[in-house]
Design a protein around this motif. Structure first.
Motif, PDB file in Angstrom:
ATOM      1  N   TYR A   1       0.823  -1.226   0.000  1.00 11.91           N
ATOM      2  CA  TYR A   1       0.000   0.000   0.000  1.00 11.91           C
ATOM      3  C   TYR A   1       0.843   1.257   0.000  1.00 11.91           C
ATOM      4  O   TYR A   1       1.984   1.260   0.464  1.00 11.91           O
ATOM      5  CB  TYR A   1      -0.935   0.036   1.214  1.00 11.91           C
ATOM      6  CG  TYR A   1      -0.327  -0.463   2.511  1.00 11.91           C
ATOM      7  CD1 TYR A   1       0.640   0.268   3.182  1.00 11.91           C
ATOM      8  CD2 TYR A   1      -0.688  -1.697   3.047  1.00 11.91           C
ATOM      9  CE1 TYR A   1       1.210  -0.198   4.368  1.00 11.91           C
ATOM     10  CE2 TYR A   1      -0.116  -2.179   4.220  1.00 11.91           C
ATOM     11  CZ  TYR A   1       0.823  -1.415   4.873  1.00 11.91           C
ATOM     12  OH  TYR A   1       1.405  -1.872   6.029  1.00 11.91           O
TER      13      TYR A   1
ATOM     14  N   ILE B   1      -0.212   5.808   0.008  1.00 16.53           N
ATOM     15  CA  ILE B   1      -1.292   6.791  -0.099  1.00 16.53           C
ATOM     16  C   ILE B   1      -0.703   8.183  -0.241  1.00 16.53           C
ATOM     17  O   ILE B   1       0.403   8.443   0.260  1.00 16.53           O
ATOM     18  CB  ILE B   1      -2.237   6.694   1.123  1.00 16.53           C
ATOM     19  CG1 ILE B   1      -3.526   7.479   0.883  1.00 16.53           C
ATOM     20  CG2 ILE B   1      -1.533   7.144   2.401  1.00 16.53           C
ATOM     21  CD1 ILE B   1      -4.696   7.000   1.690  1.00 16.53           C
TER      22      ILE B   1
ATOM     23  N   GLY C   1      -3.106   9.498   7.415  1.00 16.83           N
ATOM     24  CA  GLY C   1      -3.496   9.798   8.791  1.00 16.83           C
ATOM     25  C   GLY C   1      -4.997   9.865   9.000  1.00 16.83           C
ATOM     26  O   GLY C   1      -5.470  10.416   9.992  1.00 16.83           O
TER      27      GLY C   1
ATOM     28  N   GLY D   1      -7.065   6.908   8.168  1.00 15.13           N
ATOM     29  CA  GLY D   1      -7.617   5.555   8.234  1.00 15.13           C
ATOM     30  C   GLY D   1      -7.948   4.923   6.891  1.00 15.13           C
ATOM     31  O   GLY D   1      -8.442   3.792   6.844  1.00 15.13           O
TER      32      GLY D   1
ATOM     33  N   VAL E   1      -5.923   3.712   4.675  1.00 13.84           N
ATOM     34  CA  VAL E   1      -5.088   2.537   4.399  1.00 13.84           C
ATOM     35  C   VAL E   1      -5.515   1.360   5.287  1.00 13.84           C
ATOM     36  O   VAL E   1      -5.600   0.216   4.823  1.00 13.84           O
ATOM     37  CB  VAL E   1      -3.590   2.871   4.576  1.00 13.84           C
ATOM     38  CG1 VAL E   1      -2.729   1.654   4.275  1.00 13.84           C
ATOM     39  CG2 VAL E   1      -3.204   4.036   3.673  1.00 13.84           C
ATOM     40  N   SER E   2      -5.833   1.650   6.536  1.00 11.53           N
ATOM     41  CA  SER E   2      -6.313   0.561   7.404  1.00 11.53           C
ATOM     42  C   SER E   2      -7.605  -0.035   6.841  1.00 11.53           C
ATOM     43  O   SER E   2      -7.781  -1.261   6.829  1.00 11.53           O
ATOM     44  CB  SER E   2      -6.547   1.074   8.822  1.00 11.53           C
ATOM     45  OG  SER E   2      -5.310   1.372   9.426  1.00 11.53           O
TER      46      SER E   2
ATOM     47  N   ASN F   1      10.128   1.688   8.858  1.00 10.90           N
ATOM     48  CA  ASN F   1       8.912   2.329   8.349  1.00 10.90           C
ATOM     49  C   ASN F   1       7.791   2.215   9.401  1.00 10.90           C
ATOM     50  O   ASN F   1       6.896   1.368   9.317  1.00 10.90           O
ATOM     51  CB  ASN F   1       8.498   1.690   7.019  1.00 10.90           C
ATOM     52  CG  ASN F   1       7.457   2.525   6.287  1.00 10.90           C
ATOM     53  OD1 ASN F   1       6.783   3.351   6.899  1.00 10.90           O
ATOM     54  ND2 ASN F   1       7.328   2.293   4.994  1.00 10.90           N
TER      55      ASN F   1
ATOM     56  N   ARG G   1       5.186   4.003  10.158  1.00 12.13           N
ATOM     57  CA  ARG G   1       3.791   4.216   9.762  1.00 12.13           C
ATOM     58  C   ARG G   1       3.236   2.964   9.082  1.00 12.13           C
ATOM     59  O   ARG G   1       2.070   2.614   9.267  1.00 12.13           O
ATOM     60  CB  ARG G   1       3.662   5.448   8.865  1.00 12.13           C
ATOM     61  CG  ARG G   1       4.051   6.735   9.576  1.00 12.13           C
ATOM     62  CD  ARG G   1       3.616   7.952   8.792  1.00 12.13           C
ATOM     63  NE  ARG G   1       2.185   8.087   8.731  1.00 12.13           N
ATOM     64  CZ  ARG G   1       1.443   8.656   9.675  1.00 12.13           C
ATOM     65  NH1 ARG G   1       2.018   9.149  10.754  1.00 12.13           N
ATOM     66  NH2 ARG G   1       0.148   8.736   9.553  1.00 12.13           N
TER      67      ARG G   1
ATOM     68  N   ARG H   1      -2.325  -2.369  13.473  1.00 13.04           N
ATOM     69  CA  ARG H   1      -3.715  -1.916  13.665  1.00 13.04           C
ATOM     70  C   ARG H   1      -4.713  -2.898  13.040  1.00 13.04           C
ATOM     71  O   ARG H   1      -5.831  -3.053  13.516  1.00 13.04           O
ATOM     72  CB  ARG H   1      -3.865  -0.538  12.991  1.00 13.04           C
ATOM     73  CG  ARG H   1      -5.001   0.291  13.477  1.00 13.04           C
ATOM     74  CD  ARG H   1      -5.013   1.664  12.788  1.00 13.04           C
ATOM     75  NE  ARG H   1      -3.946   2.530  13.242  1.00 13.04           N
ATOM     76  CZ  ARG H   1      -2.972   3.012  12.448  1.00 13.04           C
ATOM     77  NH1 ARG H   1      -2.941   2.752  11.159  1.00 13.04           N
ATOM     78  NH2 ARG H   1      -2.040   3.794  12.951  1.00 13.04           N
TER      79      ARG H   1
END
Ligand SMILES: CC(C)(COP(=O)(O)OP(=O)(O)OC[C@H]1O[C@@H](n2cnc3c(N)ncnc32)[C@H](O)[C@@H]1OP(=O)(O)O)[C@@H](O)C(=O)NCCC(=O)NCCS
Length: 197
Positions: free
Chosen positions: A114, A116, A122, A124, A126-127, A154, A156, A163
């Motif tokens: 992924y 973005i 920041g 959500g 991607v989650s 990495n 993030r 998550r």
């Protein structure tokens, strides 16, 4: 002939809908928009993505998009474009890219990747994307294993994996050369569909 031995016969949806995010399989004609988003995101992508070192042209991105489309149809690699979802449910602004990669159809193993654009990070997206692809992999494609791999530094990217319930299996030391040519450690996260015997 059957889907077990002939991956192109495996049904894969070309659109996945989340609450705020829509994933679309690559389409002819989206290269110019993709080139613009990558160009605007370069400084954010450059440390981590080997393919994002220089600004692409509309034509070079169109070539990449059409290759992704061909790989999607052949079920060799399942790339999706991440879009914001409009209030009416349609796909809005192009936000980034994702997909199920390094597929082994015999094992039913996939790797999620992924990225973005920075002005959509920041929030959500991607989650949500990882949850949509995990559901596709486990519920529709009978995945036994889904991996997320990322550079140890990495944070993030590691936070996305954690998550979304992926477990850190190990850290492969000096596994790859980073974009700067120096050896880098790779974190391997996974989810599996059953306890390992
Ligand atoms: C790695 C990367 C994709 C992570 O993107 P991201 O936007 O941070 O990821 P998420 O969508 O999970 O967003 C998480 C953030 O949104 C917040 N958020 C808001 N609403 C949320 C929701 N509904 N669900 C989850 N998180 C939400 C979280 O609290 C978190 O905030 P924080 O950054 O302040 O901790 C992004 O930084 C990127 O593109 N990096 C460059 C490319 C790259 O490194 N790709 C990965 C290579 S392995």
């Amino acid at each position: 002939m059957n889907a077990a031995t002939d991956p192109p016969l495996i049904d894969v949806p070309e659109r996945l809908d989340g609450e705020r995010t829509v994933l679309l399989a690559p389409r002819t004609g989206s290269g110019a928009e993709m080139a613009l988003v990558i160009t605007q995101s370069l400084s954010h992508l450059r440390p981590w993505m080997p393919w994002a070192q220089d600004a692409p042209t509309a034509e070079s991105s169109e070539l990449v998009v059409r290759r992704m489309q061909a790989d999607f149809i052949a079920r060799r690699d399942l790339c999706f474009h991440i879009h914001a979802r409009r209030a009416d449910g349609s796909a809005g602004r192009l936000l980034g890219g994702t997909g199920l990669h390094r597929i082994d159809w015999a094992v039913r193993r996939f790797e999620i990747g992924y990225w973005i654009r920075p002005d959509a990070a920041g929030q959500g997206h991607v989650s949500e994307t990882v949850r949509l692809l995990s559901t596709l992999a486990f519920d529709l494609l009978a995945a036994r294993r889904v991996e997320i791999r990322c550079d140890r530094r990495n944070n993030r990217s590691r936070a996305v994996a954690e998550r979304c319930g992926f477990e850190l299996e190990g850290i492969l030391r000096n596994n790859v050369l980073g974009v700067d040519g120096h050896p880098r450690d790779t974190c391997v996260y996974s989810r599996v569909n059953a306890p390992v015997a």
